[in-house]
Scaffold this motif. Structure first.
Motif, short mmCIF file in Angstrom:
data_model
loop_
_atom_site.label_atom_id
_atom_site.label_comp_id
_atom_site.label_asym_id
_atom_site.label_seq_id
_atom_site.Cartn_x
_atom_site.Cartn_y
_atom_site.Cartn_z
N ASN A 191 3.07 -17.95 8.65
CA ASN A 191 1.85 -18.50 8.42
C ASN A 191 1.34 -20.30 8.22
O ASN A 191 0.77 -20.47 6.86
CB ASN A 191 2.91 -18.70 6.44
N LYS A 195 -0.44 -12.40 9.55
CA LYS A 195 0.59 -11.70 9.04
C LYS A 195 0.21 -10.70 8.84
O LYS A 195 0.74 -9.54 7.94
CB LYS A 195 0.56 -11.93 6.94
N PRO A 236 6.60 -18.42 -2.20
CA PRO A 236 6.17 -18.90 -1.31
C PRO A 236 7.45 -19.90 -0.82
O PRO A 236 8.13 -20.12 0.46
CB PRO A 236 4.59 -19.61 -0.98
N GLY A 295 4.45 -13.51 2.62
CA GLY A 295 4.08 -14.05 4.11
C GLY A 295 4.92 -13.61 4.73
O GLY A 295 5.97 -12.76 4.49
N SER A 341 0.73 -18.49 -0.48
CA SER A 341 0.29 -17.07 -0.59
C SER A 341 1.97 -16.51 -0.92
O SER A 341 3.10 -16.98 -0.38
CB SER A 341 -0.75 -16.30 0.72
N CYS A 352 -1.91 -17.53 11.20
CA CYS A 352 -1.39 -16.28 10.88
C CYS A 352 -2.25 -15.32 10.24
O CYS A 352 -2.21 -15.05 9.28
CB CYS A 352 -0.34 -16.71 11.04
N GLY A 391 -3.59 -14.33 1.11
CA GLY A 391 -3.28 -15.35 2.25
C GLY A 391 -4.39 -15.13 3.60
O GLY A 391 -5.21 -13.35 2.73
N ASN A 440 -2.87 -20.03 2.85
CA ASN A 440 -1.98 -19.27 3.95
C ASN A 440 -0.18 -19.52 3.87
O ASN A 440 0.38 -18.21 3.34
CB ASN A 440 -2.00 -19.86 5.64
N ARG A 441 -0.09 -20.69 3.33
CA ARG A 441 1.55 -21.09 3.18
C ARG A 441 2.01 -21.08 1.74
O ARG A 441 2.96 -20.95 1.38
CB ARG A 441 1.12 -22.81 3.19
#
Lengths: 692, 276
Positions: B226, B232, B252, B197, B194, B230, B77, B191-192
């Motif tokens: 996330n 990370k 995730p 995280g 991936s 973000c 992500g 991102n969510r």
């Protein structure tokens, strides 16, 4: 038995064929048509090694003359004292010695050398071949003038054979006959003359038509055979009646014929709006027309245009009111065919009796001739003075070489590019080169490039795009014709040419009807959006499913060659694309001062332009080098697709830290490479000045 | 602290891979998982945004590009931004002022991405490249030093965007990554989902606010783990004395509390109250 048959065949052949023996003849005794001149390009080096043994030269230009199987190297050299001489390797030993140097004579605008070489046609006796080399001063080419005319007699008529392609072998393409058909002792064998015959053409003597059956390669003998009667060509020489024709006047729509103007002095003028000399002569014609029209002077224009719009615009802009015949068929115009017009401007001035009296008069000469003819009474039919302008020394021939790949793969629903290389092999500018594709099967369309020019000895790679929509796989492979149409002008004479090349379209390698799996990308996008609303185990499952989809898209992309495409895009740096410099419009115009500076360079120079199809500033760089080569014909230009010929680009040093950089211009003589387009004209000028 | 050293190491690796051309390997088929100009004299990988524009101009269906980007996205992500991207590292070098997030400008990067594609489609030109500060830094400047680029308008435009971005970076930490990076926008979409995280354990959280102060992107890690903003980087989890925030690889869905976030925070309503 076999030998008997052969004997009968040979006897029949030579018995039916009429053999004529030909002897060399001085071309001056025949007329200007008995010699042809063809341009020969010179190079700083030759593909084979030739040693020059003589005084130090500043400029060396080599060329090769092939006469049958014999090849003679020539060297045009300019010494530091600006003395020009020509060396000819008479003995063919690959060494140009002092004894083989010729001083030559100075002529207006250049130099000329005359000498005799030995032509060696295959399977025939060698013979002497007189040649003249004309060098237009400062140019990178010479004109070869010759043709080794040979004359014989048949039933009291002179027959002259000319080696029209200067190949040293008679009977090849381009060679022609001049036959004194009317028996007046003079042969009118200019290209549009009534006594000019291509070797495949029949000619008529009295009631009998004959054509060439065979010619010995050395031109010593020629065999004729009788053939079906062909009406003789109508003479178009002063003193002969102008062939009548009818036409519809373009502006008024009236049906007219040339005969309607009997009793008037008529100028029959072949022209076209695309022909610069024709357009330049219009104001002068209009002036003479207005001055003499009331006294019985008429102009009949025959337009070889294709576009009625262009013609209408020019006629109204220039205020032209005389009748114009227009068929929209360019050189297939029936009147042009009747008058065997092969170049424009061509004009005939007819007297009140409809007799041809003068050809190709212009300006003051035309005014005087019109006044003179208007003063004659209709009864006075006999021609007073015959004036024939000398025929053009250069024969109109195709000047482009069109190189097409033998086949192109077409995929259904996709566009397929086809790259065609067009090389100008002449010292003339090929203007308004137009591509068209013929014999396309239904369902396939071709996109052709816009009109462009190719400078002297220049070349250009053009991109044609075939798009196949609904195609029947049964039609493949199919042969299509590429037609290349252009015109060029030599001094005041313009010619239009159509050349054809063939290629075969085959159904492309990808399976027909193979639709791209768009759904992979759509699912991927929808899946990514959905994850924003999911949590827990569902999110994890989506994550894994998306991973599979992503790998599928990646794998399919690799299968389609997109990884290679990505690498290629990354490996060629187009300087204007990433904003390292300005992207420029594809037009490049040299300022008069720069043009002058380029024109005054002593040359010769060889520029190689490296470009790619997607490079934004490359069209500008191309246009600029074309302009430069137009300004100075000693500067040769070669265009190279850096992507297709990456190795050559790398070898030339058109590479910066592993990237081929386009546009880039290599000056072959010094090896210097110019990148980018910033201030390119000035940088190019100084780079060219560095050539020793 | 160990995590930060590790991150500096991978960021160094990102710079090394960005300049892999120094080994003389030449251009490879690999798409770079960050913003790094392929025109850079030392790059050996293809810039995803540059390639995207070229594919749009050429009208190619971008299976390879999108496939590779999705694989990158599902793997890390925006972790690429925090752990790998050389231009992100440049941002890091200038991130002194970790000001709180200015939400209103956050969706700008998506507009930049759309604008880049739109310009390539309608104007058939790589307009983003002509403005890109990464290209200014890694292509324009080196070529200027090598004498290939001249001080003309395009060069000055590049210098202008580079200067503006650098000034932005000093005023707002990770300025480019927060507001403008189109590559960040692409990775943000993943991102969510991936595998790499942040996890947040609400039970351990004491709402001390240390993570807020540590975050270079200026977000509230507790409510925005996330989210699209973000990167990370793990600064928050290192700063958390309670171990409420954790960074690592996992499915995730297995990260515990993961509040639903739209690509940008919608309202104050679903924000966890700060410790003040």
């Amino acid at each position: 038995m076999r030998y008997l048959l052969l004997l009968i065949f040979v006897c029949a052949f030579f018995g039916l064929a009429l053999e004529i023996t030909l002897e060399p003849v001085e071309p001056e005794a025949l007329g200007s048509w008995a010699q042809v001149s063809l341009p020969l390009r010179l190079y700083p080096t030759l593909p084979r090694t030739v040693h020059y043994e003589g005084p130090e030269l500043v400029t060396k230009l080599f060329g090769e003359i092939a006469l049958g199987e014999a090849e003679y190297a020539i060297l045009l050299g300019v010494s530091a004292q600006n003395e020009v001489a020509l060396w000819v390797d008479f003995d063919g030993d690959g060494r140009l010695t002092a004894a083989e140097g010729l001083k030559g004579t100075r002529i207006t605008g250049g130099r000329s050398w005359s000498f005799v070489l030995r032509a060696v046609p295959k399977g025939a006796e060698p013979y002497d071949y007189p040649l003249t080399v004309l060098w237009p001063e400062g140019r990178g080419y010479v004109f070869l003038v010759g043709g080794a005319p040979r004359r014989g007699f048949f039933q009291g008529h002179q027959i002259v054979l000319v080696d029209g392609d200067l190949s040293g072998v008679f009977g090849t393409k381009g060679d022609f006959l001049g036959v004194d058909v009317d028996g007046d002792g003079k042969i009118h064998a200019n290209l549009d003359g009534h006594e000019y015959f291509a070797l495949s053409e029949a000619f008529t003597l009295g009631e009998e038509s004959l054509k060439v059956r065979e010619i010995s390669g050395d031109g010593r003998r020629i065999w004729l055979e009788r053939t079906a009667y062909v009406p003789p060509k109508v003479p178009l020489i002063p003193g002969s009646p102008a062939p009548d024709f009818s036409f519809r006047d373009f502006l008024s729509g009236r049906e007219l014929s040339l005969g309607n103007f009997r009793g008037k002095v008529v100028l029959l003028d072949f022209w076209a709006t695309w022909c610069p000399p024709c357009m330049a002569s219009l104001p002068g014609l209009k002036e003479i027309y207005e001055e003499f029209h009331a006294q019985g002077f008429e102009i009949v224009g025959v337009s070889l245009d294709e576009s009625a719009e262009d013609l209408r615009r020019v006629l109204s802009e220039r205020g032209i009111s005389w009748p114009v015949a227009f068929e929209g068929k360019r050189w297939d115009n029936s009147v042009a065919a009747l008058y065997r017009v092969y170049q424009i401007p061509t004009s005939y001035l007819l007297d009140k009796n409809g007799m041809i009296r003068y050809r190709d008069l212009e300006g003051e000469e035309l005014r005087r001739a019109v006044a003179e003819l208007l003063g004659e009474s209709t009864a006075e039919a006999a021609p007073s003075e015959i004036l024939v302008l000398p025929a053009l020394p250069v024969k109109a021939e195709p000047i482009l070489e069109v190189q097409v790949p033998p086949e192109a793969g077409v995929r259904r629903g996709e566009e397929t590019p086809l790259f065609v290389r067009v090389v100008n092999t002449s010292p003339y500018l090929a203007e308004e080169v137009r591509f068209s594709v013929r014999d396309l099967p239904p369902g396939i369309e071709a996109k052709v490039p816009e009109l462009f020019n190719i400078p002297a000895f220049g070349e250009r790679t053009v991109r044609l795009v075939f798009s196949a929509k609904e195609v029947d796989p049964q039609v493949f492979p199919v042969s299509v014709r590429l037609s290349v149409e252009y015109h060029y002008c030599i001094a005041e004479a313009c010619f239009q040419m159509v050349q054809e090349a063939k290629t075969a379209l085959v159904l492309g390698a990808a399976a027909p009807g193979f639709a791209l799996p768009w759904w992979i990308l759509v699912l991927l996008a929808l899946g990514v959006l959905a994850t924003w609303f999911l949590a827990g185990r569902t999110l994890s499952i989506f994550s894994l499913a998306l991973c599979v989809l992503a790998l599928a898209a990646l794998g399919f992309g690799v299968y389609l060659g997109q990884a290679r495409q990505a690498q290629r895009i990354g490996a060629v740096l187009c300087t204007s694309c990433v904003g390292i410099e300005e992207a420029r419009a594809p037009k490049a115009e040299l300022s008069p001062a720069l043009r002058e500076a380029f024109a005054s360079l002593p040359g010769p120079a060889h520029l190689v332009l490296f470009y790619t199809a997607w490079c934004r500033s490359c069209p500008y760089a191309k246009a600029l080098v074309e302009e430069v080569s137009l300004a100075n014909p000693r500067i040769l230009v070669e265009m190279v697709d850096a992507e297709a010929q990456r190795e050559r680009a790398e070898k030339a040093g058109v590479i910066v830290s592993g990237r081929v950089v386009v546009p880039a211009i290599l000056v072959q003589e010094t090896g210097k490479v110019l990148f980018g387009t910033e201030d390119l004209a000035a940088r190019l000028l100084s780079a060219l000045k560095e050539i020793p | 602290m160990r995590q930060r050293y590790l991150r500096r190491g991978t960021q160094g690796l990102g710079i090394f891979l960005g300049l892999l051309g120094i080994t003389g390997i030449g251009m490879t088929h690999v798409i770079f998982p960050g913003l790094h100009c392929y025109a850079c004299p030392l790059s050996a990988t293809v810039c995803p945004i540059g390639l995207l524009q070229n594919l749009v101009i050429a009208g190619t269906a971008p299976f390879y590009l999108l496939g590779v980007l999705a694989v990158y996205g599902i793997f890390l992500g925006r972790g690429w931004c925090g752990w790998f991207c050389p231009f992100g590292t440049v941002n890091d070098l200038f991130s002194w002022r970790k000001v709180r997030f200015h939400k209103a400008f956050s969706p700008l990067k998506f507009l930049v991405l759309l604008g880049t594609v739109f310009a390539a489609w309608r104007l058939a030109d790589t307009w983003f490249c002509k403005l890109c500060p990464a290209a200014s830094l890694t292509a324009s400047l080196p070529y200027f030093a090598m004498g290939l680029a001249q001080p003309t308008r395009p060069f000055f435009i590049h210098m202008g965007t580079l200067a503006a971005t650098l000034i932005g970076m000093t005023l707002v930490a990770r300025f480019w990554c927060r507001y403008l990076c189109p590559m960040g926008a692409i990775l943000a979409l993943f991102n969510r989902v991936s595998l790499f995280g942040l996890g947040f354990n609400q039970k351990k959280c004491t709402s001390c606010g240390l993570c807020l102060r540590a975050c270079p992107m200026g977000i509230d890690p507790r409510s925005e783990v996330n989210s699209t903003n973000c990167i990370k980087c793990g600064e928050c989890s290192s700063a958390c004395p309670q171990g409420a925030l954790s960074l690592g690889f996992s499915l995730p869905g297995a990260r515990g509390y993961a509040p639903l976030r739209f690509p940008w925070p919608r309202s104050r309503a679903n924000r966890v109250p700060s410790g003040k």
